[in-house]
Design a protein around this motif. Structure first.
Motif, PDB file in Angstrom:
ATOM      1  N   TYR A   5      -1.489  12.776   0.958  1.00 38.20           N
ATOM      2  CA  TYR A   5      -2.338  12.501  -0.212  1.00 38.20           C
ATOM      3  C   TYR A   5      -3.236  13.682  -0.598  1.00 38.20           C
ATOM      4  O   TYR A   5      -3.351  13.997  -1.795  1.00 38.20           O
ATOM      5  CB  TYR A   5      -3.200  11.261   0.054  1.00 38.20           C
ATOM      6  CG  TYR A   5      -2.429   9.964   0.148  1.00 38.20           C
ATOM      7  CD1 TYR A   5      -2.322   9.277   1.351  1.00 38.20           C
ATOM      8  CD2 TYR A   5      -1.795   9.430  -0.969  1.00 38.20           C
ATOM      9  CE1 TYR A   5      -1.616   8.094   1.446  1.00 38.20           C
ATOM     10  CE2 TYR A   5      -1.094   8.241  -0.884  1.00 38.20           C
ATOM     11  CZ  TYR A   5      -1.003   7.580   0.322  1.00 38.20           C
ATOM     12  OH  TYR A   5      -0.298   6.409   0.404  1.00 38.20           O
ATOM     13  N   PRO A   6      -3.881  14.362   0.370  1.00 36.09           N
ATOM     14  CA  PRO A   6      -4.763  15.469  -0.023  1.00 36.09           C
ATOM     15  C   PRO A   6      -4.002  16.574  -0.758  1.00 36.09           C
ATOM     16  O   PRO A   6      -4.521  17.146  -1.733  1.00 36.09           O
ATOM     17  CB  PRO A   6      -5.317  15.984   1.318  1.00 36.09           C
ATOM     18  CG  PRO A   6      -5.178  14.849   2.256  1.00 36.09           C
ATOM     19  CD  PRO A   6      -3.941  14.132   1.828  1.00 36.09           C
ATOM     20  N   GLY A  10       0.824  -1.215   0.000  1.00 37.23           N
ATOM     21  CA  GLY A  10       0.000   0.000   0.000  1.00 37.23           C
ATOM     22  C   GLY A  10       0.850   1.253   0.000  1.00 37.23           C
ATOM     23  O   GLY A  10       0.601   2.196  -0.765  1.00 37.23           O
ATOM     24  N   ARG A  11       1.844   1.298   0.848  1.00 36.59           N
ATOM     25  CA  ARG A  11       2.695   2.496   0.937  1.00 36.59           C
ATOM     26  C   ARG A  11       3.545   2.649  -0.321  1.00 36.59           C
ATOM     27  O   ARG A  11       3.755   3.761  -0.820  1.00 36.59           O
ATOM     28  CB  ARG A  11       3.579   2.393   2.176  1.00 36.59           C
ATOM     29  CG  ARG A  11       4.141   3.729   2.638  1.00 36.59           C
ATOM     30  CD  ARG A  11       4.393   3.692   4.132  1.00 36.59           C
ATOM     31  NE  ARG A  11       5.457   2.776   4.493  1.00 36.59           N
ATOM     32  CZ  ARG A  11       6.728   3.128   4.578  1.00 36.59           C
ATOM     33  NH1 ARG A  11       7.097   4.365   4.315  1.00 36.59           N
ATOM     34  NH2 ARG A  11       7.640   2.249   4.947  1.00 36.59           N
ATOM     35  N   TRP A  12       4.014   1.508  -0.862  1.00 29.25           N
ATOM     36  CA  TRP A  12       4.808   1.551  -2.089  1.00 29.25           C
ATOM     37  C   TRP A  12       3.984   2.116  -3.237  1.00 29.25           C
ATOM     38  O   TRP A  12       4.418   2.991  -3.969  1.00 29.25           O
ATOM     39  CB  TRP A  12       5.290   0.133  -2.413  1.00 29.25           C
ATOM     40  CG  TRP A  12       6.091  -0.004  -3.661  1.00 29.25           C
ATOM     41  CD1 TRP A  12       7.374   0.404  -3.872  1.00 29.25           C
ATOM     42  CD2 TRP A  12       5.662  -0.604  -4.878  1.00 29.25           C
ATOM     43  NE1 TRP A  12       7.777   0.094  -5.151  1.00 29.25           N
ATOM     44  CE2 TRP A  12       6.741  -0.535  -5.791  1.00 29.25           C
ATOM     45  CE3 TRP A  12       4.479  -1.222  -5.299  1.00 29.25           C
ATOM     46  CZ2 TRP A  12       6.671  -1.046  -7.087  1.00 29.25           C
ATOM     47  CZ3 TRP A  12       4.404  -1.726  -6.581  1.00 29.25           C
ATOM     48  CH2 TRP A  12       5.498  -1.626  -7.466  1.00 29.25           C
ATOM     49  N   LEU A  13       2.746   1.612  -3.365  1.00 31.09           N
ATOM     50  CA  LEU A  13       1.849   2.119  -4.421  1.00 31.09           C
ATOM     51  C   LEU A  13       1.490   3.583  -4.172  1.00 31.09           C
ATOM     52  O   LEU A  13       1.427   4.386  -5.099  1.00 31.09           O
ATOM     53  CB  LEU A  13       0.572   1.275  -4.486  1.00 31.09           C
ATOM     54  CG  LEU A  13       0.706  -0.095  -5.156  1.00 31.09           C
ATOM     55  CD1 LEU A  13      -0.589  -0.882  -5.004  1.00 31.09           C
ATOM     56  CD2 LEU A  13       1.078   0.042  -6.621  1.00 31.09           C
ATOM     57  N   GLY A  14       1.251   3.910  -2.906  1.00 29.94           N
ATOM     58  CA  GLY A  14       0.867   5.282  -2.564  1.00 29.94           C
ATOM     59  C   GLY A  14       1.938   6.284  -2.945  1.00 29.94           C
ATOM     60  O   GLY A  14       1.660   7.300  -3.591  1.00 29.94           O
ATOM     61  N   TYR A  15       3.184   5.992  -2.556  1.00 29.60           N
ATOM     62  CA  TYR A  15       4.274   6.906  -2.913  1.00 29.60           C
ATOM     63  C   TYR A  15       4.431   6.967  -4.437  1.00 29.60           C
ATOM     64  O   TYR A  15       4.613   8.043  -5.010  1.00 29.60           O
ATOM     65  CB  TYR A  15       5.600   6.488  -2.277  1.00 29.60           C
ATOM     66  CG  TYR A  15       6.720   7.398  -2.751  1.00 29.60           C
ATOM     67  CD1 TYR A  15       7.537   7.029  -3.816  1.00 29.60           C
ATOM     68  CD2 TYR A  15       6.891   8.660  -2.190  1.00 29.60           C
ATOM     69  CE1 TYR A  15       8.505   7.892  -4.291  1.00 29.60           C
ATOM     70  CE2 TYR A  15       7.859   9.528  -2.672  1.00 29.60           C
ATOM     71  CZ  TYR A  15       8.660   9.148  -3.728  1.00 29.60           C
ATOM     72  OH  TYR A  15       9.612  10.011  -4.213  1.00 29.60           O
ATOM     73  N   GLY A  16       4.378   5.794  -5.090  1.00 36.89           N
ATOM     74  CA  GLY A  16       4.543   5.755  -6.539  1.00 36.89           C
ATOM     75  C   GLY A  16       3.520   6.622  -7.254  1.00 36.89           C
ATOM     76  O   GLY A  16       3.855   7.399  -8.150  1.00 36.89           O
TER      77      GLY A  16
END
Lengths: 249, 246
Positions: B220-221, B137-143
């Motif tokens: 994210y926002p 999740g964090r990997w995808l989020g940062y990407g």
């Protein structure tokens, strides 16, 4: 000498001076802004300031600045029929290559001098540091005047053979980044890269990125020797290859 | 669609592939440096994945701003040569629509390249034997956040390159952007919202706190807001270009 004079005349209406003046100002401004917004004082006075400004400048901005200057310098030659005029003229390939290198070197030295003045000005005016920049960093700046020669020669050669303006700048970014990684992992073996030589000389006596923190004659001799060797190799090969090139139809 | 396909055709003659390969290698190199630069790295520690994540993040932060500027500059410069803007306009492809096609085409290339390089995190992390579960999740989020910033910068640089024929302007702004991205890690959070390049500082996935590398929250926002604002401004600017007389 005449070819060098001709190259310097071309700089009169060039935007190269924008890079020479603006890049060191941007680097010094960022370092100053970071320190002021962090709220933390300069723990070690002039030393910390030098590492934050000149130390960072040596990592990427120096290589990018030289690449931009080289692209600007060679851009007129790649436009219209100027390349044919250059190749069809009486000037030898070696003269052209060396004249461009010397002119680019003079611009780079000016950029380094501007950075040095800015470090002193920021230290005295923005942070109220007493005294002056320690002598070891003045020596490092002088040695870096020789240390940038491989970088200058390489970027000039890249801009000579690559007609694109942006291409050599991208190569400089990758080269500088790879050299930083190589210095971390391989130490002085990284001097096999022209980018590392330039970075290493400006980091002399700073104690960062593998530097011992002292100005030892051994490392200075090694860096000066590596710089001059790289300069000779790159410009000799560049002149030879240019000799074999023809006019563009 | 045809316009986007045309842009890919133009890219063939620009020899962009060395730059794309270099970008992939840079991210791999940065990820490796993130793992190897800490002598106390322990593959079995709970926060072991923070090392390759931070390395990849540093590589993307340092290289994306100028990489994007070079891509935009190369593709848009093709239009400045031999009246490309006028020719396109006569084929029902005004300047604004052409810029939008360029951003889509380059955006696809940028996402594919950066995504490929970003695979270095799970790849190298597995190779060095990190035992804790992969933080997908964090990997995808940062990407995703990094891609949004990169595409926003791409849109900006396409407009700059279209407006200013001199490539020094676009590349000079790219270099300044690189400095801002590097320096913004030390800015206060509010200052990170001021410029597009400083948004990289809002999404650093890991950082040193009390001498240990710890996970940091991703904003994210803020990235979503950046994406919306830049999209709106880009569409407005290209809409104006569509109506501008050549």
């Amino acid at each position: 000498m005449r070819t060098v004079r001709a190259e310097t005349l071309k700089l009169r209406r060039s935007t190269a001076w924008v890079v020479v003046l603006l890049l060191p100002v941007a680097v010094a401004f960022m370092a100053c802004l970071n320190t002021l917004t962090s709220g933390e004082p300069l723990e070690d006075g002039w030393h910390t300031l030098w590492v934050r400004v000149a130390g960072f400048h040596a990592l990427f901005p120096l290589a990018l600045g030289v690449a931009l200057l080289a692209s600007l310098m060679w851009r007129p030659e790649h436009k219209g029929g100027n390349w044919n005029a250059l190749m069809g003229g009486p000037t030898t390939s070696g003269s052209i290559v060396w004249a461009k290198t010397v002119t680019l070197w003079l611009l780079t030295l000016t950029m380094q001098a501007v950075l040095l003045v800015l470090v002193v000005a920021v230290g005295r005016l923005a942070f109220g540091l007493d005294g002056f920049l320690p002598g070891q960093y003045l020596v490092a700046t002088v040695v870096s005047g020789i240390g940038v020669l491989p970088l200058v020669a390489l970027q000039s050669a890249l801009s000579l053979f690559v007609r694109s303006f942006a291409g050599p700048v991208a190569i400089a970014l990758v080269g500088a980044g790879a050299s930083v990684v190589a210095q971390q992992m391989a130490g002085d073996l990284a001097l096999l890269s022209p980018y590392s030589v330039a970075t290493r000389t400006l980091h002399l006596s700073s104690g960062v990125f593998g530097d011992a923190g002292t100005l030892a004659p051994g490392i200075v001799t090694l860096l000066v020797g590596a710089s001059l060797a790289w300069l000779l190799v790159i410009n000799t090969v560049g002149a030879r290859v240019l000799d074999g090139r023809d006019v563009r139809v | 669609m045809t316009a986007i396909v045309n842009e890919f055709t133009k890219m063939r003659g620009l020899r962009l592939w060395p730059l794309l390969v270099a970008m992939v290698l840079v991210v791999f190199g940065g990820t490796a440096l993130g793992i190897m630069s800490d002598p106390e790295f322990d593959p079995g520690a709970p926060g072991a994945w923070n090392h390759p994540l931070m390395g990849a993040a540093m590589a993307l932060t340092m290289f994306s701003p100028l990489f994007v500027a070079v891509l935009a500059s190369r593709l848009v410069d093709a239009e400045h040569l031999a009246n490309g803007w006028l020719f396109s306009a006569t084929t029902e492809l005004p300047a604004g629509r052409l810029c939008r096609a360029k951003v889509v085409a380059l955006g696809i290339l940028l996402v594919a390249t950066t995504g490929t390089g970003y695979l270095a995190v799970p790849t190298l992390g597995s190779l060095v034997g990190i035992e804790v579960p992969f933080p997908l999740g964090r990997w995808l989020g940062y990407g995703c956040c990094a891609m949004v910033i990169a595409v926003a910068l791409l849109a900006l640089h396409v407009l700059i390159a279209a407006r200013f024929e001199d490539q020094l302007v676009g590349l000079g702004i790219g270099v300044l952007g690189l400095l801002i991205a590097a320096a913004s890690q030390f800015f206060p959070t509010w200052a990170g919202h001021l410029l597009p390049w400083s948004y990289y500082a809002l999404i650093i996935p890991a950082g040193y706190t009390a001498d240990a590398l710890a996970e940091l929250p991703l904003s994210y926002p803020s990235i979503a807001a950046l994406g919306c604002v830049v999209t709106a401004l880009f569409l407005a600017a290209t809409g104006r270009l569509d109506r501008k007389e050549l």
